[in-house]
Design an enzyme around this catalytic site. Sequence first.
Site, mmCIF file in Angstrom:
data_model
loop_
_atom_site.group_PDB
_atom_site.id
_atom_site.type_symbol
_atom_site.label_atom_id
_atom_site.label_comp_id
_atom_site.label_asym_id
_atom_site.label_seq_id
_atom_site.Cartn_x
_atom_site.Cartn_y
_atom_site.Cartn_z
ATOM 1 N N TYR A 53 0.867 -1.174 0.000
ATOM 2 C CA TYR A 53 0.000 0.000 0.000
ATOM 3 C C TYR A 53 0.902 1.221 0.000
ATOM 4 C CZ TYR A 53 -3.747 -3.247 1.329
ATOM 5 O OH TYR A 53 -4.649 -4.294 1.377
ATOM 6 N N HIS A 74 0.012 -12.183 1.084
ATOM 7 C CA HIS A 74 -0.947 -11.348 0.358
ATOM 8 C C HIS A 74 -1.578 -12.078 -0.825
ATOM 9 C CE1 HIS A 74 -1.755 -6.798 -0.383
ATOM 10 N NE2 HIS A 74 -2.823 -7.515 -0.624
ATOM 11 N N PRO A 109 -16.182 -5.431 1.608
ATOM 12 C CA PRO A 109 -17.537 -5.936 1.857
ATOM 13 C C PRO A 109 -18.619 -5.038 1.260
ATOM 14 C CG PRO A 109 -16.673 -4.895 3.835
ATOM 15 C CD PRO A 109 -15.536 -4.967 2.851
ATOM 16 N N LEU A 110 -18.227 -3.827 0.838
ATOM 17 C CA LEU A 110 -19.167 -2.922 0.177
ATOM 18 C C LEU A 110 -18.879 -2.826 -1.320
ATOM 19 C CD1 LEU A 110 -19.324 -0.090 2.873
ATOM 20 C CD2 LEU A 110 -20.826 -2.073 2.584
#
Length: 322
Positions: free
Chosen positions: A56, A128, A208-209
Amino acid sequence: MDTRKLGEGLEVSALGLGCMSVSGAYGPKLSQEDCNALLRGAYERGITFFDTAEIYGPFIGEEMVGAALAPIRKHVTIATKFGFRTGGKAEPGKPIQGFDSRPEHISEVCHASLARLGTDCIDLLYQHRVDPEVPIEDVAGTVRDLIAEGKVRHFGMSEAPADLIRRAHAVQPVAAVQSEYSLWTRDVEDTVLPTLRELGIGLVPYSPLGRGFLTGNVKPGELAGDDWRSNMPRFKGEAGAHNLRLVEALQALAVRKGVTAAQLALAWVMHQGDDIVPIPSTRRIERLEENIAGAAITLSPSDLAEIEQVMPAREVQGGRYA
């Protein structure tokens, strides 16, 4: 906030916070001041589980998360990840150049992550992505050694198939598997989730969205050029328009129930089992509060059936990645 147990005795807040967005995945990165306010605000509201990764940024994300959580480090659980190779010198902006889960690289990444996070132990260290060139037994064995050294507390895997999870778990018990899971991404239900429950491993759903799409606030064709979702098939063209119609039906149902589409979608994930801890990502306190409220919603069996009726996974169009 209530807590939930993943595997190997790892207990965390029932809702976590994905920290990918603080380093710029969905637009410009946050300032350190704004990152501090977001993560500490999450802690003040009951969230104790924070998820980041070396890539990231790359690397910037761990530094920002470590600095933000430093004053409350002993009260929180930090997860990070290894498994990729970046080009040239390890510095922000270097592109990903493939997988790398060689034992020596895992050790290098672990020590670098510890330094960036400003901690002496990583609570949960994930692979990952699976590296097809390295036997999973070697990966699990390397993490087992890091746990023995006191550098890591728990081993996790991300986007791994059931057979590899089982093989890794035989070498070093896996505490959690992180995979994309939401109303429009339900692949893990086929073989992964049953395997996790057989072995006593928790599931940590990211996105999750639906990377924001299920909220109804993200529209096809309206994403900025520096937002990597703009290249995802589900967000583009006819697939994006079709999927938006499904989300609009979800929004209409949410209105009838007096909540937002995001809250309904998150509550659905939370109701799939007490061994599931979603980690929605956000850059704004108001969205964080919306998510926390959604996690507290109680759904009846008829509510769950209604949600799946308006958002059937089989009707979602477009792949997850370009």
